[in-house]
Design a protein around this motif. Sequence first.
Motif, PDB file in Angstrom:
ATOM      1  N   SER A  52       0.525 -15.762  -8.461  1.00  0.00           N
ATOM      2  CA  SER A  52       2.161 -15.117  -8.644  1.00  0.00           C
ATOM      3  C   SER A  52       2.399 -14.785 -10.393  1.00  0.00           C
ATOM      4  CB  SER A  52       2.939 -16.572  -8.377  1.00  0.00           C
ATOM      5  OG  SER A  52       3.182 -17.106  -6.993  1.00  0.00           O
ATOM      6  N   ALA A  53       3.263 -13.946 -10.527  1.00  0.00           N
ATOM      7  CA  ALA A  53       3.469 -13.409 -12.221  1.00  0.00           C
ATOM      8  C   ALA A  53       4.824 -14.249 -12.346  1.00  0.00           C
ATOM      9  CB  ALA A  53       3.377 -11.827 -11.944  1.00  0.00           C
ATOM     10  N   ASP A  54       4.610 -14.585 -13.360  1.00  0.00           N
ATOM     11  CA  ASP A  54       6.677 -14.496 -14.156  1.00  0.00           C
ATOM     12  C   ASP A  54       6.786 -13.922 -14.546  1.00  0.00           C
ATOM     13  OD1 ASP A  54       7.402 -16.128 -15.869  1.00  0.00           O
ATOM     14  OD2 ASP A  54       6.771 -17.880 -16.127  1.00  0.00           O
ATOM     15  N   ALA A  55       7.981 -13.473 -13.829  1.00  0.00           N
ATOM     16  CA  ALA A  55       9.015 -12.523 -14.784  1.00  0.00           C
ATOM     17  C   ALA A  55       9.105 -12.359 -15.781  1.00  0.00           C
ATOM     18  CB  ALA A  55      10.565 -13.451 -13.827  1.00  0.00           C
ATOM     19  N   SER A  56       9.088 -13.573 -16.247  1.00  0.00           N
ATOM     20  CA  SER A  56       9.248 -13.336 -18.106  1.00  0.00           C
ATOM     21  C   SER A  56       7.730 -12.493 -18.592  1.00  0.00           C
ATOM     22  CB  SER A  56       9.493 -14.836 -18.388  1.00  0.00           C
ATOM     23  OG  SER A  56       8.300 -15.548 -18.431  1.00  0.00           O
ATOM     24  N   THR A  57       7.085 -11.976 -18.228  1.00  0.00           N
ATOM     25  CA  THR A  57       5.992 -12.074 -19.170  1.00  0.00           C
ATOM     26  C   THR A  57       5.636 -10.025 -17.763  1.00  0.00           C
ATOM     27  OG1 THR A  57       4.358 -13.038 -17.096  1.00  0.00           O
ATOM     28  CG2 THR A  57       4.530 -13.354 -19.129  1.00  0.00           C
ATOM     29  N   GLU A  58       4.778  -9.087 -18.075  1.00  0.00           N
ATOM     30  CA  GLU A  58       4.475  -8.082 -17.553  1.00  0.00           C
ATOM     31  C   GLU A  58       2.803  -8.367 -17.529  1.00  0.00           C
ATOM     32  OE1 GLU A  58       6.219  -4.529 -19.593  1.00  0.00           O
ATOM     33  OE2 GLU A  58       8.069  -5.146 -20.069  1.00  0.00           O
ATOM     34  N   PRO A  59       2.758  -7.585 -16.308  1.00  0.00           N
ATOM     35  CA  PRO A  59       0.860  -7.451 -16.161  1.00  0.00           C
ATOM     36  C   PRO A  59       1.120  -6.980 -17.079  1.00  0.00           C
ATOM     37  CG  PRO A  59       2.783  -7.839 -14.393  1.00  0.00           C
ATOM     38  CD  PRO A  59       3.820  -7.861 -15.568  1.00  0.00           C
ATOM     39  N   SER A  60      -0.521  -6.315 -16.710  1.00  0.00           N
ATOM     40  CA  SER A  60      -1.317  -5.543 -17.803  1.00  0.00           C
ATOM     41  C   SER A  60      -0.778  -3.866 -17.850  1.00  0.00           C
ATOM     42  CB  SER A  60      -2.643  -5.041 -17.194  1.00  0.00           C
ATOM     43  OG  SER A  60      -3.202  -4.983 -16.013  1.00  0.00           O
ATOM     44  N   ALA A  61      -0.314  -3.781 -16.304  1.00  0.00           N
ATOM     45  CA  ALA A  61       0.236  -2.692 -16.526  1.00  0.00           C
ATOM     46  C   ALA A  61       1.120  -1.448 -16.963  1.00  0.00           C
ATOM     47  CB  ALA A  61       0.049  -1.774 -14.712  1.00  0.00           C
ATOM     48  N   GLY A  62       2.088  -3.123 -17.596  1.00  0.00           N
ATOM     49  CA  GLY A  62       3.574  -2.683 -18.122  1.00  0.00           C
ATOM     50  C   GLY A  62       4.899  -2.887 -17.015  1.00  0.00           C
ATOM     51  N   VAL A  63       4.379  -3.064 -15.366  1.00  0.00           N
ATOM     52  CA  VAL A  63       5.756  -3.158 -15.298  1.00  0.00           C
ATOM     53  C   VAL A  63       6.254  -4.772 -14.765  1.00  0.00           C
ATOM     54  CG1 VAL A  63       6.220  -3.102 -12.944  1.00  0.00           C
ATOM     55  CG2 VAL A  63       4.770  -1.289 -13.644  1.00  0.00           C
ATOM     56  N   ALA A  64       6.972  -5.402 -14.991  1.00  0.00           N
ATOM     57  CA  ALA A  64       7.152  -6.495 -14.975  1.00  0.00           C
ATOM     58  C   ALA A  64       7.437  -6.411 -13.672  1.00  0.00           C
ATOM     59  CB  ALA A  64       8.272  -6.583 -15.248  1.00  0.00           C
ATOM     60  N   VAL A  65       7.783  -7.789 -12.542  1.00  0.00           N
ATOM     61  CA  VAL A  65       7.747  -8.394 -11.827  1.00  0.00           C
ATOM     62  C   VAL A  65       9.224  -9.586 -11.900  1.00  0.00           C
ATOM     63  CG1 VAL A  65       7.248 -10.494 -10.418  1.00  0.00           C
ATOM     64  CG2 VAL A  65       5.571  -8.536 -10.794  1.00  0.00           C
ATOM     65  N   ASP A  66      10.505  -8.874 -11.795  1.00  0.00           N
ATOM     66  CA  ASP A  66      11.186  -9.277 -11.810  1.00  0.00           C
ATOM     67  C   ASP A  66      12.087 -10.099 -10.557  1.00  0.00           C
ATOM     68  OD1 ASP A  66      14.217  -9.277 -13.001  1.00  0.00           O
ATOM     69  OD2 ASP A  66      14.462  -8.061 -13.068  1.00  0.00           O
ATOM     70  N   ALA A 115       0.784  -1.408  -0.186  1.00  0.00           N
ATOM     71  CA  ALA A 115      -0.275  -0.365  -0.090  1.00  0.00           C
ATOM     72  C   ALA A 115       0.995   1.342  -0.638  1.00  0.00           C
ATOM     73  CB  ALA A 115      -0.923   0.130   1.342  1.00  0.00           C
ATOM     74  N   ALA A 116       1.728   0.991   0.809  1.00  0.00           N
ATOM     75  CA  ALA A 116       2.692   2.090   0.540  1.00  0.00           C
ATOM     76  C   ALA A 116       3.391   2.412  -0.437  1.00  0.00           C
ATOM     77  CB  ALA A 116       3.876   2.028   1.738  1.00  0.00           C
ATOM     78  N   LEU A 117       3.669   1.414  -1.927  1.00  0.00           N
ATOM     79  CA  LEU A 117       4.116   1.567  -2.688  1.00  0.00           C
ATOM     80  C   LEU A 117       3.506   2.364  -3.312  1.00  0.00           C
ATOM     81  CD1 LEU A 117       6.783   2.156  -4.449  1.00  0.00           C
ATOM     82  CD2 LEU A 117       6.138  -0.651  -4.756  1.00  0.00           C
ATOM     83  N   LEU A 118       2.363   1.626  -3.699  1.00  0.00           N
ATOM     84  CA  LEU A 118       1.038   2.514  -4.164  1.00  0.00           C
ATOM     85  C   LEU A 118       0.359   4.063  -3.856  1.00  0.00           C
ATOM     86  CD1 LEU A 118      -1.638  -0.828  -4.692  1.00  0.00           C
ATOM     87  CD2 LEU A 118       0.330  -0.034  -5.873  1.00  0.00           C
ATOM     88  N   THR A 119       0.363   4.737  -3.008  1.00  0.00           N
ATOM     89  CA  THR A 119       0.497   5.451  -2.233  1.00  0.00           C
ATOM     90  C   THR A 119       1.488   6.252  -2.694  1.00  0.00           C
ATOM     91  OG1 THR A 119      -0.634   5.200   0.273  1.00  0.00           O
ATOM     92  CG2 THR A 119       0.582   6.870  -0.247  1.00  0.00           C
ATOM     93  N   ALA A 164       2.578  -4.908  -9.158  1.00  0.00           N
ATOM     94  CA  ALA A 164       2.708  -4.543 -10.655  1.00  0.00           C
ATOM     95  C   ALA A 164       1.490  -4.355 -11.347  1.00  0.00           C
ATOM     96  CB  ALA A 164       3.796  -5.853 -11.428  1.00  0.00           C
ATOM     97  N   ARG A 165       0.443  -4.573 -10.954  1.00  0.00           N
ATOM     98  CA  ARG A 165      -1.401  -4.540 -11.340  1.00  0.00           C
ATOM     99  C   ARG A 165      -1.622  -3.402 -11.712  1.00  0.00           C
ATOM    100  NH1 ARG A 165      -1.488 -10.372 -10.639  1.00  0.00           N
ATOM    101  NH2 ARG A 165      -2.135  -9.721  -8.941  1.00  0.00           N
ATOM    102  N   GLU A 166      -0.907  -2.425 -10.186  1.00  0.00           N
ATOM    103  CA  GLU A 166      -1.642  -1.200 -10.449  1.00  0.00           C
ATOM    104  C   GLU A 166      -1.260  -0.871 -11.398  1.00  0.00           C
ATOM    105  OE1 GLU A 166      -3.869  -0.118  -8.652  1.00  0.00           O
ATOM    106  OE2 GLU A 166      -4.034  -2.494  -7.430  1.00  0.00           O
ATOM    107  N   PRO A 167      -1.837   0.688 -12.224  1.00  0.00           N
ATOM    108  CA  PRO A 167      -1.623   0.915 -12.931  1.00  0.00           C
ATOM    109  C   PRO A 167      -0.840   2.298 -12.446  1.00  0.00           C
ATOM    110  CG  PRO A 167      -3.880   0.127 -13.777  1.00  0.00           C
ATOM    111  CD  PRO A 167      -3.908  -0.327 -12.439  1.00  0.00           C
ATOM    112  N   SER A 168      -0.712   2.760 -11.358  1.00  0.00           N
ATOM    113  CA  SER A 168      -0.654   4.255 -10.591  1.00  0.00           C
ATOM    114  C   SER A 168       0.856   3.981 -10.983  1.00  0.00           C
ATOM    115  CB  SER A 168      -1.309   3.769  -9.521  1.00  0.00           C
ATOM    116  OG  SER A 168      -0.885   2.989  -8.621  1.00  0.00           O
ATOM    117  N   ILE A 169       1.603   3.110 -10.599  1.00  0.00           N
ATOM    118  CA  ILE A 169       2.952   2.439 -10.697  1.00  0.00           C
ATOM    119  C   ILE A 169       3.615   2.765 -11.592  1.00  0.00           C
ATOM    120  CG2 ILE A 169       3.090   1.625  -9.190  1.00  0.00           C
ATOM    121  CD1 ILE A 169       4.197  -0.355  -9.422  1.00  0.00           C
ATOM    122  N   ALA A 170       2.804   2.569 -13.040  1.00  0.00           N
ATOM    123  CA  ALA A 170       4.090   2.297 -15.089  1.00  0.00           C
ATOM    124  C   ALA A 170       4.888   3.454 -15.088  1.00  0.00           C
ATOM    125  CB  ALA A 170       2.476   2.131 -15.838  1.00  0.00           C
TER     126      ALA A 170
END
Length: 218
Positions: free
Chosen positions: A56-70, A13-17, A97-103
């Motif tokens: 869990s997100a696969d590190a080789s793909t990017e969630p819809s917001a365009g932020v990769a989990v690496d 929540a802190a990161l999204l804020t 990573a799926r939150e558009p606000s950080i993209a």
Amino acid sequence: MTGRIRLATLTAAALLTVAGCIPPRPSPSSTAAPPSSAPPSVASPSATASAGTAPSADASTEPSAGVAVDPSLLGVLPDTVGGVPLQADETTAAEIAREPSIAPFVSSLAIAAAFGPPASGSVGDYVVVTVARVKPGLFGDLFFRGWRDTFDTAVCQQAGGVQGAAEATIGGRQTFIGTCAGGIHTYHVHLPQQDLIVSMQGGGPKRFGERVVEGLNE
């Protein structure tokens, strides 16, 4: 386990804020201060329970917001802190990573956490670490100050409010430290070679956050 999920959720929540309150990078002549408005309250554990159950997100793909989990970003962290393994939390990272606000600000991220044995009447020693790669051209003093201030406010809303801020050299690195009234601390370090921001919250007498900074490698 519930306490551990709640702590990871607070950091999420802190990161999204932070993402919602980061000011744009100023021009060289700009002297504008970062926004003074308080960030929204950190969501309660019940409202954010899905963070503990999201796939869990696969590190080789990017969630819809365009932020990769690496998870490879966690390579800058020590393997253990205070004798406790730092373990990747890809579930929480994928939720963020799926939150558009950080993209607009972050290209990839990873989260890890270490929890020591529970202590009587407290959560014991712990640290939750977020490693975020900032998009090219964004990082600057104003950007970093906005990141730190809003992250600290969001974390400390659940720990009595922000009590103070300090700067220290830990392990040869410039480290920004926030203190909550409840004794929780936040730590922020910029690793310029990879343009990474390492932000964390932690508590307990062993100061896991400081141990992480001492063990950073880049």
